[in-house]
Write an enzyme that holds these catalytic residues in place. Structure first.
Site, PDB file in Angstrom:
ATOM      1  N   GLU A   1     -28.647  68.112  95.423  1.00 41.02           N
ATOM      2  CA  GLU A   1     -29.744  68.369  96.350  1.00 41.02           C
ATOM      3  C   GLU A   1     -31.004  67.622  95.927  1.00 41.02           C
ATOM      4  O   GLU A   1     -31.758  67.124  96.770  1.00 41.02           O
ATOM      5  CB  GLU A   1     -30.033  69.876  96.425  1.00 41.02           C
TER       6      GLU A   1
ATOM      7  N   ASN B   1     -19.664  65.870  96.640  1.00 40.03           N
ATOM      8  CA  ASN B   1     -20.117  64.786  97.511  1.00 40.03           C
ATOM      9  C   ASN B   1     -19.376  63.470  97.219  1.00 40.03           C
ATOM     10  O   ASN B   1     -19.449  62.950  96.110  1.00 40.03           O
ATOM     11  CB  ASN B   1     -21.624  64.605  97.319  1.00 40.03           C
TER      12      ASN B   1
END
EC number: 2.4.99.12
Length: 441
Positions: free
Chosen positions: A68, A338
């Site tokens: 993030e 990710n």
């Protein structure tokens, strides 16, 4: 009646947290001993600041962990260019390190306060943010309620709603609405995420795409890269990155299966949580593998089977050493990690099937030919073997992944556009106050 019930639950949560606050020290102490908290700065978790608030408009940006934090770097750069002060909070030691490396003293970093009324109030009383921006899936009831009570706009960017979270919230629709109605805007990663936030009561909701696509390539220390490339030479390599418990052993077993077919094979294993690396190293050595660790600067000689990436912030280094990357938390874990960063760095991406948290990214990569899913360790070994044997197919996957990521770009521009009504007044305020101060000087 359900609305009254929902608000009663939230009120109970608020006061139960306040009652538990004096008892939370033991929990924080345990986390410090586990290396999950910064001992010298643990007071920040209670909302106690370690820095003064600067004059002028200030935006609070929260990014839970490393992923993030990297995702919001471009947005932070945009805010800084407008003269806006930023206090960036994160929840992990590793993300704090990344913030320091990438942003330095241009932002004020603090550890996020515990979601308890005294801690949140103390934090907000000191920093008095003009806007709060939360990244991805950070839904903290007390923080949301206290920001709402103070009428501080709060925006969720790069918003993501996992299958499990959506099902949990959908069972409690009035509770979800009582929270999500406090959000001034949700900027979601995908149409699926956006629709889920709408169903839970968020208004307005826009879709931007994934901010992680628009981040700069992970940095690398060129001398370290050159040194490792020289040590590795022309040995065949593959990497297992962002791995979770159990996946390192699977990667070690893949190495055992393939090293006879590919003499000199080097496996690069990078656990998601570096503090696990001692246990991981022991497990790999039990398989009879020779392991070199990055922190120990062990020489990566011809007899080394595994380079264990036990450092923070060097994913850009590890991924540049190979053309094949398995992305973890997808075989033994849930949700995946990710895959965009490996694709951006020109690797053929492999993953297990449990990628619910990154479904949209994997769907696009698989459709474009840049990623493949595997069922288990045996299938992973077969996929790595195939790619090592077939340069044309490997290069094709690498190029396809890179092209897919390029097509997904634009999320930062769309996010900035959605935030413009909140940011523009702060930029004007910063310029006016700056001019005023300059005149006084």
């Amino acid at each position: 009646m359900s609305e009254i019930w929902a608000r009663a639950i939230l009120a109970t949560y608020r006061w139960a947290g306040a009652a538990a606050y004096p008892l939370i020290g033991g929990y924080i102490g345990w986390r410090v001993n586990k290396g999950k908290e910064d001992r010298a700065r643990r007071h920040e978790r209670y909302g106690r600041p370690s820095r003064p608030r600067p004059a002028g408009p200030l935006v609070w940006v929260h990014a839970a962990s490393v992923g993030e934090t990297v995702a919001v770097l471009g947005l932070i750069e945009h805010l800084l260019s407008g003269g806006i002060n930023i206090v960036l909070t994160t929840g992990t030691v590793t993300s704090a390190s990344v913030a320091s490396e990438r942003l330095g003293e241009r932002v004020i970093h603090q550890y996020v306060p515990l979601d308890l009324k005294p801690a949140v109030n103390r934090f907000l009383n000191h920093w008095r943010p003009d806007l709060a921006i939360m990244a991805e899936s950070e839904i903290w009831p007390m923080t949301i309620l206290e920001l709402g009570a103070r009428r501080i706009p709060q925006v969720l960017v790069n918003g993501r709603m996992s299958d499990r979270s959506f099902e949990n919230w959908r069972k409690r629709p009035y509770l979800a609405e009582a929270l999500f109605e406090n959000l001034s805007h949700v900027v979601a990663q995908s149409e699926v995420d956006g629709e889920r936030f709408r169903k839970l009561g968020s208004r307005p909701v826009t879709v931007s795409g994934n901010l992680k696509v628009d981040t700069a390539l992970p940095p690398v220390e060129e001398d370290a890269l050159a040194s490792l490339r020289e040590a590795i030479g022309d040995r065949p390599t593959w990497a297992a990155v962002s791995t979770h418990e159990g996946e390192e052993t699977i990667a070690g077993e893949v190495h055992q299966k393939l090293k006879r077919r590919h003499p000199g094979l080097l496996s690069i294993i990078v656990p998601r949580h570096p503090e696990r690396c001692e246990v991981v190293k022991a497990a790999l050595e039990e398989l009879g593998l020779k392991v070199a660790t990055r922190t120990s600067k062990d020489p990566v000689g011809a007899d080394v089977d595994v380079l264990l990436g036990d450092t923070i912030g060097e994913m850009g280094l590890y991924l540049r050493l190979t053309e094949i990357a398995f992305v973890g938390r997808s075989l033994t874990g849930e949700g995946g990690q990710n895959p965009l960063e490996p694709a951006m760095l020109d690797t053929a991406v492999l993953s297990g099937a449990n990628v619910q948290n990154f479904r949209d990214s994997y769907r696009k990569l698989i459709s474009g030919g840049g990623a493949r899913l595997v069922r288990d360790g045996q299938m992973l070994a077969g996929a790595v073997n195939f790619l090592l044997n077939n340069e044309e197919k490997r290069k094709g996957m690498m190029a396809a992944g890179h092209a897919t990521v390029a097509e997904m770009s634009g999320a930062l521009t769309r996010t900035v556009s959605a935030l413009e009504p909140f940011i523009h007044p702060l930029i004007l305020q910063s310029r006016l106050e700056g001019n005023h101060r300059d005149g006084e000087l």
